[in-house]
Design an enzyme around this catalytic site. Sequence first.
Site, PDB file in Angstrom:
ATOM      1  N   ALA A  20     -46.946 -10.597 -53.385  1.00 33.79           N
ATOM      2  CA  ALA A  20     -46.136 -11.772 -53.054  1.00 33.79           C
ATOM      3  C   ALA A  20     -45.259 -11.506 -51.842  1.00 33.79           C
ATOM      4  O   ALA A  20     -44.923 -12.428 -51.105  1.00 33.79           O
ATOM      5  CB  ALA A  20     -45.279 -12.164 -54.250  1.00 33.79           C
ATOM      6  N   THR A  21     -44.881 -10.256 -51.638  1.00 36.54           N
ATOM      7  CA  THR A  21     -44.091  -9.937 -50.434  1.00 36.54           C
ATOM      8  C   THR A  21     -44.892 -10.321 -49.197  1.00 36.54           C
ATOM      9  O   THR A  21     -44.358 -10.904 -48.257  1.00 36.54           O
ATOM     10  CB  THR A  21     -43.725  -8.441 -50.423  1.00 36.54           C
ATOM     11  OG1 THR A  21     -42.837  -8.181 -51.509  1.00 36.54           O
ATOM     12  CG2 THR A  21     -43.035  -8.037 -49.130  1.00 36.54           C
ATOM     13  N   ASN A  30     -35.432 -13.815 -60.155  1.00 39.23           N
ATOM     14  CA  ASN A  30     -36.002 -12.610 -60.772  1.00 39.23           C
ATOM     15  C   ASN A  30     -34.988 -11.764 -61.518  1.00 39.23           C
ATOM     16  O   ASN A  30     -35.350 -10.960 -62.363  1.00 39.23           O
ATOM     17  CB  ASN A  30     -36.691 -11.761 -59.705  1.00 39.23           C
ATOM     18  CG  ASN A  30     -35.724 -11.249 -58.660  1.00 39.23           C
ATOM     19  OD1 ASN A  30     -34.946 -12.014 -58.099  1.00 39.23           O
ATOM     20  ND2 ASN A  30     -35.745  -9.963 -58.420  1.00 39.23           N
ATOM     21  N   GLN A  44     -41.975 -15.227 -60.515  1.00 38.81           N
ATOM     22  CA  GLN A  44     -41.559 -15.072 -61.922  1.00 38.81           C
ATOM     23  C   GLN A  44     -41.962 -16.292 -62.752  1.00 38.81           C
ATOM     24  O   GLN A  44     -41.650 -16.362 -63.949  1.00 38.81           O
ATOM     25  CB  GLN A  44     -40.042 -14.863 -62.019  1.00 38.81           C
ATOM     26  CG  GLN A  44     -39.545 -13.595 -61.344  1.00 38.81           C
ATOM     27  CD  GLN A  44     -40.037 -12.324 -62.027  1.00 38.81           C
ATOM     28  OE1 GLN A  44     -40.550 -12.339 -63.153  1.00 38.81           O
ATOM     29  NE2 GLN A  44     -39.882 -11.186 -61.359  1.00 38.81           N
ATOM     30  N   SER A  97     -47.743 -13.418 -57.526  1.00 36.72           N
ATOM     31  CA  SER A  97     -48.048 -11.986 -57.579  1.00 36.72           C
ATOM     32  C   SER A  97     -48.733 -11.673 -58.911  1.00 36.72           C
ATOM     33  O   SER A  97     -48.226 -12.049 -59.967  1.00 36.72           O
ATOM     34  CB  SER A  97     -46.747 -11.202 -57.465  1.00 36.72           C
ATOM     35  OG  SER A  97     -47.004  -9.843 -57.675  1.00 36.72           O
ATOM     36  N   GLY A  98     -49.869 -10.977 -58.844  1.00 43.67           N
ATOM     37  CA  GLY A  98     -50.656 -10.732 -60.054  1.00 43.67           C
ATOM     38  C   GLY A  98     -49.986  -9.847 -61.086  1.00 43.67           C
ATOM     39  O   GLY A  98     -50.075 -10.082 -62.291  1.00 43.67           O
ATOM     40  N   HIS A  99     -49.263  -8.809 -60.601  1.00 43.83           N
ATOM     41  CA  HIS A  99     -48.777  -7.816 -61.565  1.00 43.83           C
ATOM     42  C   HIS A  99     -47.619  -8.312 -62.420  1.00 43.83           C
ATOM     43  O   HIS A  99     -47.195  -7.626 -63.340  1.00 43.83           O
ATOM     44  CB  HIS A  99     -48.435  -6.502 -60.854  1.00 43.83           C
ATOM     45  CG  HIS A  99     -47.177  -6.516 -60.040  1.00 43.83           C
ATOM     46  ND1 HIS A  99     -46.015  -5.962 -60.506  1.00 43.83           N
ATOM     47  CD2 HIS A  99     -46.924  -7.006 -58.805  1.00 43.83           C
ATOM     48  CE1 HIS A  99     -45.078  -6.106 -59.557  1.00 43.83           C
ATOM     49  NE2 HIS A  99     -45.614  -6.726 -58.530  1.00 43.83           N
ATOM     50  N   THR A 102     -61.163  -7.066 -45.659  1.00 42.06           N
ATOM     51  CA  THR A 102     -62.196  -7.310 -46.673  1.00 42.06           C
ATOM     52  C   THR A 102     -61.555  -7.727 -47.988  1.00 42.06           C
ATOM     53  O   THR A 102     -60.619  -7.074 -48.454  1.00 42.06           O
ATOM     54  CB  THR A 102     -63.033  -6.029 -46.875  1.00 42.06           C
ATOM     55  OG1 THR A 102     -63.545  -5.640 -45.610  1.00 42.06           O
ATOM     56  CG2 THR A 102     -64.166  -6.253 -47.859  1.00 42.06           C
ATOM     57  N   CYS A 142     -36.888  -3.916 -57.156  1.00 38.82           N
ATOM     58  CA  CYS A 142     -36.992  -3.800 -55.703  1.00 38.82           C
ATOM     59  C   CYS A 142     -35.658  -3.439 -55.072  1.00 38.82           C
ATOM     60  O   CYS A 142     -35.574  -3.144 -53.901  1.00 38.82           O
ATOM     61  CB  CYS A 142     -37.501  -5.095 -55.089  1.00 38.82           C
ATOM     62  SG  CYS A 142     -39.120  -5.525 -55.702  1.00 38.82           S
TER      63      CYS A 142
END
Lengths: 383, 388
Positions: free
Chosen positions: B69-70, B152, B182, B202-204, B240, B329
Amino acid sequence: MKEVVLVRYGEIALKGLNRAYFEDTLKNNIAKRLRKFKDVTIKKAQSRLEVHFTESAQEEIIESIKNIFGIAYISKALIVDSDIEQISKAALSLYEEGKSFKIETRRGDKNFYLKSPEISAQVGAYVLSNSPCAKVDVINPETVIEVEVRKSTYVYKQSYKCRAGLPTSTGGKAALLLSGGIDSPVAGYMMASRGVELVCVYFHSSPYTPQEAKQKVVDLAKTLNDFAPGVSLYSVPFTKIQESIIERCDIKYLTILMRRYMMIIAEKIARKNNAKALITGESLGQVASQTIESIYSTNEVCKMPVFRPLIGFDKINTINIAKDIGTYDISVLTYEDCCTIFTPKHPQTRPKIDLVLEQEEKLSDIINEYIEQAVKDAEIIKF
Amino acid sequence: MIYFDNAATTQPLTEVIGAIDDALKNHYANSSSLHKTGKQSKELLDDARNYFSSHYNLKDGNVIFTSCATESNNTVLYSLLKNYIKKNKKYNLVTLKIEHPSVYNTIKYYYEDSGVEIRYIKTDKNGNIDVENYKSLIDENTLFVSLSCVNNEIGTKNDIALLSKIAKQINPKLIFHSDFVQAAGKFALDMDKTDIDAISVSGHKFHAPKGIGVLLCKKNFKIAPLLHGGGQENELRAGTENIAYIIGIKKALELSEPYIADPSDIIKMRQYLISNIQNNLSDVILNSPQDISKASPYIINMAVLGCKGEVMQRMLDEADIAVSTSSACSAKKRVSRVLIDAGMDKSVAESSIRMSISRFNTISECDKVTDEIIKNANRLRKVGHYNK
């Protein structure tokens, strides 16, 4: 002609009958540090140590040992038979074309058939006749090639000034109270320069202090180990004792009580390690706990001598040494340590001993057990 | 280990790991390659892209897979600079001081000394936006508004549908972006029916691995790529495509759908944890909004007065409970910038911890965490007065 690392020492050379002991200790200390180089051998040779190698890089060897106490100078040298032709060839191989030069000779072997000035003259003439652009300058030469005539002869042009002092462990062993601050590593360094082997004692207040605070002290101890091989670090859990003082005693006495218990614990660890003295970074008047009265009060709990090499030092002097030895940048990292997390607003700066004892009495039922436990639970880190 | 730090990152789901494993083994071909297996990868990529479009009802726009996401946030903020800002024109950006560093710091990096005015919206201590102030900051020169859906650190939930509508009513030309990190996998969003132009995901944060993010934006928003090269991602993000992780993030979002539809269990758990702590321990301040309509149930930020948050965090860690003192972060900084910028007293900010839960936490874990917090608070409060 063979490349060696030539180690010269200062103060040891002045020793009398026990000189061999100092030399052997230095040799052992160097050998330990060079253990990682498989092809290295060390030979004693008339007030010098020769480090012989086959594959290893000379620079790496020098880098590994240059800070060890007891070494005054290290040189990248060529070793040749004491024969004027071989000496001359060695000097020529070190000479850099185009630079002005001078040959300086010391004749340790007085039986050698030429005197020092004659050797310098002959070797210089050889270099001149074999290098078209060579130029002698005895006043302000760009290169000085040194010749030391002994049983064999050393020829070298580049020497590193080292830290001299005495080899680690020749001065016995002492426990250094190592905080994360600027002073205590310097105090340890100064005593180590007199041959003292260091057992560092660090008090942590986990979970009040972060893991980084401990890492900082590990890094400081590691830095000291660079000068004085064989440093070990005891990381002592001190939280329970601190919490007990806060719960039961007059908070004004927190700092002095903490320091007394630290000295007691450090002395116990010293005894366990066969150390005969304590070292602190105290400097008179620097902070509240370093008044004469406070020092008297902390000193009172120890039987061992307490060395305080910085006692008359100005902070600026200490900072300069810390910068020189590489501990300053570590010390100024701002993590809280056991001495900073709990602080009374108005600490007792000139404690009277009977009042201190009165406060300690309030912990009399638990403190011995807590002290023993702290010693027992200390984590030992070796370098 | 009781893991209450899901706002920092989440555990990847077994099903997600399985899907990634399968993709790595069987669909490793480059999606730009012309052979059969390459085309298969391309189909999977398109399938994931379509899924994201449909999940967020993005009818006409770009779904760009990024590394995080950053990167998505940086792409948006760089695009403004590259494609929108013209010399000698006055602009302003409207945002919050309590945004995630990837928005807050990036805005400062690009725009602080650029002549573009950065306007920060007032919030209350719980991070709730002062809507009147918000309206007053937007004008005809407002180029861009960036508001996270869920803060967050505090867990404050902004009504971005309403706030984007308000913004566009004042200035229809502005671009409305939301850091949806979030909120993704937790709340639904219909981009077509709202005035939101771009969101970052963001996936994580919802049980996919680290290293995969998404930027969804409407066609009207002109993206300027940060990365140049082979023209992948519709010429908007070279490099890629990470097919395996793209399949992984899709899977993770699919598996979150039931919880987006019905968050009642998480809401119950949040309420239980808050009342359990507050009922059994005095001087606890809930920094997150009390009102669940204004808060994400996944993030609970509270101050246990008299107890330093960082010490409480280490004590809980010793009991195998993972919480945070602030955003992971910015955890190296001692006091949370977000809490201070939200207007909290330093002493409250210093004694705050963030517990962020997931659907895998349990009520019995909440009990254990409560017990430990009470035990530690009692210990800390005994000496806390002298603990600077």
